[in-house]
Design a protein around this motif. Structure first.
Motif, mmCIF file in Angstrom:
data_model
loop_
_atom_site.group_PDB
_atom_site.id
_atom_site.type_symbol
_atom_site.label_atom_id
_atom_site.label_comp_id
_atom_site.label_asym_id
_atom_site.label_seq_id
_atom_site.Cartn_x
_atom_site.Cartn_y
_atom_site.Cartn_z
ATOM 1 N N GLU A 276 -6.969 -5.094 -4.612
ATOM 2 C CA GLU A 276 -8.001 -4.071 -4.725
ATOM 3 C C GLU A 276 -7.648 -2.846 -3.881
ATOM 4 N N GLU A 277 -7.092 -3.064 -2.694
ATOM 5 C CA GLU A 277 -6.649 -1.942 -1.862
ATOM 6 C C GLU A 277 -5.552 -1.141 -2.564
ATOM 7 N N VAL A 278 -4.664 -1.839 -3.246
ATOM 8 C CA VAL A 278 -3.594 -1.178 -3.998
ATOM 9 C C VAL A 278 -4.191 -0.268 -5.061
ATOM 10 N N ARG A 279 -5.161 -0.764 -5.781
ATOM 11 C CA ARG A 279 -5.802 0.050 -6.828
ATOM 12 C C ARG A 279 -6.481 1.277 -6.225
ATOM 13 N N GLN A 280 -7.145 1.098 -5.102
ATOM 14 C CA GLN A 280 -7.813 2.227 -4.453
ATOM 15 C C GLN A 280 -6.809 3.250 -3.933
ATOM 16 N N ALA A 281 -5.583 2.786 -3.622
ATOM 17 C CA ALA A 281 -4.547 3.682 -3.110
ATOM 18 C C ALA A 281 -3.792 4.410 -4.209
ATOM 19 N N GLY A 282 -4.063 4.052 -5.476
ATOM 20 C CA GLY A 282 -3.442 4.785 -6.578
ATOM 21 C C GLY A 282 -2.454 4.004 -7.413
ATOM 22 N N GLY A 283 -2.266 2.723 -7.081
ATOM 23 C CA GLY A 283 -1.343 1.908 -7.863
ATOM 24 C C GLY A 283 -2.088 0.939 -8.765
ATOM 25 N N LEU B 256 0.828 -1.210 0.000
ATOM 26 C CA LEU B 256 0.000 0.000 0.000
ATOM 27 C C LEU B 256 0.861 1.259 0.000
ATOM 28 N N ALA B 257 1.992 1.228 0.697
ATOM 29 C CA ALA B 257 2.896 2.379 0.678
ATOM 30 C C ALA B 257 3.451 2.607 -0.720
ATOM 31 N N CYS B 258 3.793 1.537 -1.416
ATOM 32 C CA CYS B 258 4.280 1.661 -2.795
ATOM 33 C C CYS B 258 3.182 2.167 -3.723
ATOM 34 N N ALA B 259 1.958 1.681 -3.496
ATOM 35 C CA ALA B 259 0.828 2.091 -4.335
ATOM 36 C C ALA B 259 0.590 3.593 -4.240
ATOM 37 N N LYS B 260 0.743 4.153 -3.050
ATOM 38 C CA LYS B 260 0.537 5.583 -2.857
ATOM 39 C C LYS B 260 1.565 6.409 -3.629
ATOM 40 N N GLN B 261 2.663 5.768 -4.020
ATOM 41 C CA GLN B 261 3.681 6.453 -4.817
ATOM 42 C C GLN B 261 3.565 6.109 -6.298
ATOM 43 N N GLY B 262 2.456 5.466 -6.668
ATOM 44 C CA GLY B 262 2.182 5.220 -8.075
ATOM 45 C C GLY B 262 2.813 3.985 -8.665
ATOM 46 N N ALA B 263 3.193 3.029 -7.815
ATOM 47 C CA ALA B 263 3.863 1.819 -8.306
ATOM 48 C C ALA B 263 2.862 0.783 -8.801
ATOM 49 N N ASN B 264 3.367 -0.120 -9.613
ATOM 50 C CA ASN B 264 2.639 -1.329 -9.985
ATOM 51 C C ASN B 264 3.027 -2.412 -8.989
ATOM 52 N N LEU B 265 2.060 -3.136 -8.446
ATOM 53 C CA LEU B 265 2.340 -4.138 -7.430
ATOM 54 C C LEU B 265 1.986 -5.535 -7.909
ATOM 55 N N ILE B 266 2.922 -6.458 -7.700
ATOM 56 C CA ILE B 266 2.645 -7.871 -7.897
ATOM 57 C C ILE B 266 2.410 -8.454 -6.509
ATOM 58 N N ILE B 267 1.152 -8.779 -6.221
ATOM 59 C CA ILE B 267 0.748 -9.268 -4.907
ATOM 60 C C ILE B 267 0.719 -10.783 -4.956
#
Length: 274
Positions: free
Chosen positions: A55-62, A24-35
């Motif tokens: 889904e939380e990552v997408r909502q956080a901006g990633g 989620l911290a990475c998502a807030k900085q616009g990263a793509n996440l492989i969960i």
């Protein structure tokens, strides 16, 4: 603009706890996440799956890709990295977070239990690192962060639960070695460990639920991971960092925000004497 904006971060064991917080911290900085993780269906005792975190990552901006993966199975690791590269074009950061714990003596430890810990902690970290390296070499911010402790060889850490200790120290040795192997390619590799216990399922179910109140939240580890990823050179590579010390070195002084219970004394984590 964040160094992580548009970059791809691959996290093992990301369905809850520290892995989720880093995602989620990475998502807030616009990263793509492989969960990745084994939890792709709801668990009766444990909250969160790779899909809920995605889904939380997408909502956080990633952007996010959820992939079911058991780090013990080389074929699944390969498939997960192939899927990540197909989706996002490469890998910029690997977080070796997946881990197994059993704090019992060598005499009491069944070899099958040790095999489980070793295959997840050491072999799993090696499998993910090996799969990531070709892509990290191509990245302009290549990083490996492994959730493992400093190498404290004091007898009081070696005696009580040496099977587990060997596997966590194995993760650290792997990462410190990778720092040297990959230095000429500009890829950073470092370890990260908490000053205090962290309120995760491992504490609640594998150790002692009473420790939850004496712990910090996973967000302190996520903030420390962001401090590592913000570094634009190799000055933090080849070290085993402690979350609070690293953040203090970055100028942070307030750590009350991370306490689960403001009135409970904090519990120092394993392998740390100071």
């Amino acid at each position: 603009m964040s160094r992580l904006n548009g970059k791809t971060v691959f996290i093992s064991g990301a369905s809850r706890g520290i892995g989720r917080a880093i995602a989620l911290a990475c998502a807030k900085q616009g990263a793509n996440l492989i969960i990745t993780g084994k939890s792709d269906e709801p668990h009766p005792k444990l909250s969160g799956t790779i899909h809920t975190v995605a889904e939380e990552v997408r909502q956080a901006g990633g952007q996010a890709l959820a992939v079911k993966m058991d780090v013990r199975k080389e074929s699944q690791v390969k498939e997960a990295f192939d899927a990540a590269v197909a989706q996002f074009g490469g890998i910029d950061v690997l977080v070796n977070n997946a881990s197994a714990i059993s704090l019992i003596s060598a005499e009491q430890t069944k070899l099958t239990r040790y095999d489980l810990m070793h295959s997840i902690n050491v072999r799993g970290s090696l499998a993910c690192s090996k799969a990531a390296i070709p892509y990290l070499k191509q990245s302009d911010i290549g990083h490996i962060i492994t959730l493992s402790p400093p190498l404290n060889l004091e007898p009081h850490w070696l005696g009580p639960h040496i099977p587990y200790t060997m596997t966590k120290y194995g993760m650290t040795l792997l990462t410190l070695g990778l720092a040297e192997e990959l230095r000429e390619h500009g890829v950073s590799a470092s370890c990260l460990w908490p000053q205090t216990t962290i309120a995760t399922a491992a504490i609640e179910f594998a150790l002692d639920p009473a420790l939850m109140k004496r712990s910090r939240t996973p967000e302190i580890m996520a903030d420390a991971a962001m401090a590592i990823l913000a570094c634009d050179d190799l000055s933090l590579s080849g070290q085993a960092h402690i979350d609070e010390a690293l953040l203090r070195a970055q100028g942070q002084t307030d750590f009350e925000q991370y306490r689960v219970d403001p009135d409970a004394p904090l519990m120092r984590d394993l392998f740390l004497d100071e």
